[in-house]
Motif scaffolding. Sequence first.
Motif, PDB file in Angstrom:
ATOM      1  N   LEU A  97     -17.698   1.754  79.732  1.00  0.00           N
ATOM      2  CA  LEU A  97     -17.397   3.012  80.146  1.00  0.00           C
ATOM      3  C   LEU A  97     -17.501   3.901  80.889  1.00  0.00           C
ATOM      4  O   LEU A  97     -17.225   4.837  81.534  1.00  0.00           O
ATOM      5  N   ARG A  98     -18.351   3.168  82.302  1.00  0.00           N
ATOM      6  CA  ARG A  98     -17.850   3.983  82.949  1.00  0.00           C
ATOM      7  C   ARG A  98     -16.940   3.730  84.387  1.00  0.00           C
ATOM      8  O   ARG A  98     -16.554   4.753  84.855  1.00  0.00           O
ATOM      9  N   THR A  99     -15.984   2.514  83.915  1.00  0.00           N
ATOM     10  CA  THR A  99     -14.613   2.572  83.979  1.00  0.00           C
ATOM     11  C   THR A  99     -13.438   3.587  83.149  1.00  0.00           C
ATOM     12  O   THR A  99     -12.912   4.522  83.749  1.00  0.00           O
ATOM     13  N   LEU A 100     -14.435   4.389  82.385  1.00  0.00           N
ATOM     14  CA  LEU A 100     -13.318   5.932  82.075  1.00  0.00           C
ATOM     15  C   LEU A 100     -14.276   6.650  83.275  1.00  0.00           C
ATOM     16  O   LEU A 100     -12.774   8.007  82.382  1.00  0.00           O
ATOM     17  N   ARG A 101     -14.731   6.555  83.018  1.00  0.00           N
ATOM     18  CA  ARG A 101     -15.698   8.378  84.216  1.00  0.00           C
ATOM     19  C   ARG A 101     -14.525   7.749  85.673  1.00  0.00           C
ATOM     20  O   ARG A 101     -14.187   8.432  86.025  1.00  0.00           O
ATOM     21  N   ASP A 102     -14.575   6.332  86.052  1.00  0.00           N
ATOM     22  CA  ASP A 102     -14.349   6.804  87.353  1.00  0.00           C
ATOM     23  C   ASP A 102     -13.008   4.682  87.361  1.00  0.00           C
ATOM     24  O   ASP A 102     -13.575   3.925  87.677  1.00  0.00           O
ATOM     25  N   PRO A 103     -11.791   5.258  86.584  1.00  0.00           N
ATOM     26  CA  PRO A 103     -10.767   4.829  86.708  1.00  0.00           C
ATOM     27  C   PRO A 103      -9.940   3.727  88.095  1.00  0.00           C
ATOM     28  O   PRO A 103      -9.078   3.297  88.076  1.00  0.00           O
ATOM     29  N   GLU A 104     -10.718   4.613  88.892  1.00  0.00           N
ATOM     30  CA  GLU A 104     -10.338   2.992  90.357  1.00  0.00           C
ATOM     31  C   GLU A 104      -9.825   2.368  90.134  1.00  0.00           C
ATOM     32  O   GLU A 104     -11.010   0.902  90.080  1.00  0.00           O
ATOM     33  N   THR A 105      -8.664   2.058  91.084  1.00  0.00           N
ATOM     34  CA  THR A 105      -8.570  -0.189  90.373  1.00  0.00           C
ATOM     35  C   THR A 105      -9.749  -0.343  91.312  1.00  0.00           C
ATOM     36  O   THR A 105      -9.863  -1.972  90.107  1.00  0.00           O
ATOM     37  N   SER A 106     -10.144  -0.353  92.324  1.00  0.00           N
ATOM     38  CA  SER A 106     -10.414  -1.360  92.284  1.00  0.00           C
ATOM     39  C   SER A 106     -12.713  -1.573  91.650  1.00  0.00           C
ATOM     40  O   SER A 106     -13.163  -2.208  91.027  1.00  0.00           O
ATOM     41  N   TYR A 107     -12.628   0.076  91.312  1.00  0.00           N
ATOM     42  CA  TYR A 107     -14.155  -0.521  90.917  1.00  0.00           C
ATOM     43  C   TYR A 107     -14.063  -0.871  89.720  1.00  0.00           C
ATOM     44  O   TYR A 107     -14.825  -1.526  88.560  1.00  0.00           O
ATOM     45  N   VAL A 108     -12.360  -0.742  89.589  1.00  0.00           N
ATOM     46  CA  VAL A 108     -12.240  -1.159  87.085  1.00  0.00           C
ATOM     47  C   VAL A 108     -12.327  -2.445  87.600  1.00  0.00           C
ATOM     48  O   VAL A 108     -12.912  -3.766  86.832  1.00  0.00           O
ATOM     49  N   ASN A 109     -12.016  -3.157  88.240  1.00  0.00           N
ATOM     50  CA  ASN A 109     -11.525  -3.765  88.628  1.00  0.00           C
ATOM     51  C   ASN A 109     -13.076  -5.522  89.394  1.00  0.00           C
ATOM     52  O   ASN A 109     -13.259  -6.275  88.479  1.00  0.00           O
ATOM     53  N   ARG A 110     -13.862  -5.047  90.227  1.00  0.00           N
ATOM     54  CA  ARG A 110     -15.477  -5.096  89.654  1.00  0.00           C
ATOM     55  C   ARG A 110     -15.940  -5.084  88.677  1.00  0.00           C
ATOM     56  O   ARG A 110     -16.766  -6.075  88.319  1.00  0.00           O
ATOM     57  N   CYS A 111     -15.599  -3.942  87.722  1.00  0.00           N
ATOM     58  CA  CYS A 111     -16.722  -3.997  86.361  1.00  0.00           C
ATOM     59  C   CYS A 111     -16.224  -5.170  85.831  1.00  0.00           C
ATOM     60  O   CYS A 111     -17.073  -5.479  84.812  1.00  0.00           O
ATOM     61  N   THR A 112     -14.440  -5.534  85.581  1.00  0.00           N
ATOM     62  CA  THR A 112     -14.444  -6.171  84.639  1.00  0.00           C
ATOM     63  C   THR A 112     -14.647  -7.329  84.757  1.00  0.00           C
ATOM     64  O   THR A 112     -15.046  -8.646  84.117  1.00  0.00           O
ATOM     65  N   GLY A 113     -15.080  -8.239  86.062  1.00  0.00           N
ATOM     66  CA  GLY A 113     -15.477  -9.527  86.414  1.00  0.00           C
ATOM     67  C   GLY A 113     -17.125  -9.571  86.071  1.00  0.00           C
ATOM     68  O   GLY A 113     -17.262 -10.791  85.532  1.00  0.00           O
ATOM     69  N   LYS A 114     -17.724  -8.660  86.182  1.00  0.00           N
ATOM     70  CA  LYS A 114     -19.081  -8.283  85.659  1.00  0.00           C
ATOM     71  C   LYS A 114     -19.051  -8.794  84.054  1.00  0.00           C
ATOM     72  O   LYS A 114     -19.894 -10.286  83.708  1.00  0.00           O
ATOM     73  N   ILE A 115     -18.070  -7.917  83.347  1.00  0.00           N
ATOM     74  CA  ILE A 115     -18.131  -7.718  82.155  1.00  0.00           C
ATOM     75  C   ILE A 115     -17.435  -9.119  81.802  1.00  0.00           C
ATOM     76  O   ILE A 115     -18.460  -9.839  80.132  1.00  0.00           O
ATOM     77  N   ARG A 116     -16.736  -9.966  82.432  1.00  0.00           N
ATOM     78  CA  ARG A 116     -16.294 -11.310  82.166  1.00  0.00           C
ATOM     79  C   ARG A 116     -17.444 -12.379  82.060  1.00  0.00           C
ATOM     80  O   ARG A 116     -17.133 -13.825  81.298  1.00  0.00           O
ATOM     81  N   LYS A 117     -18.483 -12.283  83.281  1.00  0.00           N
ATOM     82  CA  LYS A 117     -19.305 -13.453  83.304  1.00  0.00           C
ATOM     83  C   LYS A 117     -20.142 -13.370  82.054  1.00  0.00           C
ATOM     84  O   LYS A 117     -20.192 -14.116  81.097  1.00  0.00           O
ATOM     85  N   ILE A 118     -20.924 -11.968  81.787  1.00  0.00           N
ATOM     86  CA  ILE A 118     -21.342 -11.744  80.585  1.00  0.00           C
ATOM     87  C   ILE A 118     -20.911 -12.187  79.510  1.00  0.00           C
ATOM     88  O   ILE A 118     -21.993 -12.941  78.375  1.00  0.00           O
ATOM     89  N   PHE A 119     -19.494 -12.037  78.768  1.00  0.00           N
ATOM     90  CA  PHE A 119     -19.153 -12.477  77.978  1.00  0.00           C
ATOM     91  C   PHE A 119     -19.048 -13.951  78.334  1.00  0.00           C
ATOM     92  O   PHE A 119     -19.197 -14.964  76.951  1.00  0.00           O
ATOM     93  N   HIS A 120     -18.906 -14.610  79.226  1.00  0.00           N
ATOM     94  CA  HIS A 120     -18.776 -15.735  79.031  1.00  0.00           C
ATOM     95  C   HIS A 120     -19.768 -16.696  78.455  1.00  0.00           C
ATOM     96  O   HIS A 120     -20.643 -17.926  78.375  1.00  0.00           O
ATOM     97  N   LYS A 121     -21.397 -15.900  79.273  1.00  0.00           N
ATOM     98  CA  LYS A 121     -22.735 -16.423  78.429  1.00  0.00           C
ATOM     99  C   LYS A 121     -22.849 -15.903  76.565  1.00  0.00           C
ATOM    100  O   LYS A 121     -24.034 -16.783  76.675  1.00  0.00           O
ATOM    101  N   ASN A 122     -21.871 -15.058  76.389  1.00  0.00           N
ATOM    102  CA  ASN A 122     -22.041 -14.398  75.101  1.00  0.00           C
ATOM    103  C   ASN A 122     -21.030 -13.965  74.470  1.00  0.00           C
ATOM    104  O   ASN A 122     -20.532 -13.193  73.919  1.00  0.00           O
ATOM    105  N   ARG A 123     -20.770 -15.681  73.893  1.00  0.00           N
ATOM    106  CA  ARG A 123     -18.865 -15.391  73.957  1.00  0.00           C
ATOM    107  C   ARG A 123     -18.614 -15.564  72.057  1.00  0.00           C
ATOM    108  O   ARG A 123     -17.928 -14.629  71.959  1.00  0.00           O
ATOM    109  N   GLU A 124     -20.060 -15.010  71.938  1.00  0.00           N
ATOM    110  CA  GLU A 124     -20.137 -14.747  70.531  1.00  0.00           C
ATOM    111  C   GLU A 124     -19.588 -13.316  69.655  1.00  0.00           C
ATOM    112  O   GLU A 124     -19.868 -13.062  68.606  1.00  0.00           O
ATOM    113  N   GLU A 125     -20.098 -12.601  71.294  1.00  0.00           N
ATOM    114  CA  GLU A 125     -19.839 -11.146  71.466  1.00  0.00           C
ATOM    115  C   GLU A 125     -18.148 -10.576  70.805  1.00  0.00           C
ATOM    116  O   GLU A 125     -17.955 -10.147  72.234  1.00  0.00           O
TER     117      GLU A 125
END
Length: 266
Positions: A122-150
């Motif tokens: 949701l923060r990426t919707l608030r701040d769609p600047e590319t570098s910020y979105v990419n940082r958030c995406t990387g963090k979300i991807r790491k969380i997904f790898h630990k919670n693949r059932e979500e």
Amino acid sequence: RNFGRLTLQTPFQKEEINICVTKEPVRQEHPIWEIQKKQAQLAQAYLSFGTHKTGTGTWAKQSLKILEELQELLPGNHWYLLAKAQVYFANQQRQEAEWALDSFPRNKVDKETPLYAYYLYLRTLRDPETSYVNRCTGKIRKIFHKNREEALLLWMLLFLDEDLNYSKGRKLETVVRYIREGNESVLLYLEALRILEKEPYLLNRITEFEKKVLNFAVKHQAMTRGLAEQVVKMLPEIPVYQPIWYKILSACYEANPGRESLQAVC
């Protein structure tokens, strides 16, 4: 009180049971059932919105009302707070969305959890600047790898990952792989249907996954003309003797009446 007697008799045995029936006060609905009912209503509202049966404004109004009620039932559940922010963003109510995000206790939440990943999305919707979105995406991807059932985590990545956004075919294939791993998700079936609505030619094979997506479209009355045309083209690969395919082909005829569609049903 009402008294009675139940008699069970066979040629070889007779049993009698005395019964006493009392009328108890009607109990109020247990909170867990009320919560589940409202969660189902919330999901149905989103499905109606996602399948173009309701507009953004109507969906937002319905969803916000349900989310408010859920927050009253579960005051400490931050998922509903973030869901309100998402609805506000979708309905172009930016100020309200930002208020909801600012109310989220980000410093008290485990930053390795799906809940925090949702906040980052949701923060990426608030701040769609590319570098910020990419940082958030990387963090979300790491969380997904630990919670693949979500499934919600993968859903976020479908919109944030640059590689997936570049190609709808790649996005669809990602959903296919995830569901083939045994992860059923209404949210992802809806997203797969949206992709096929926009790019029907991506329906270029008939497997269990395609059958499920098309049946999902039938169930929610979301078959489109373009998708129906593509299904009929795939007729040689379709096991028409299966009842589920008869339903799908009938829906194709309703969406795109014509000789070929009629022959497919017959």
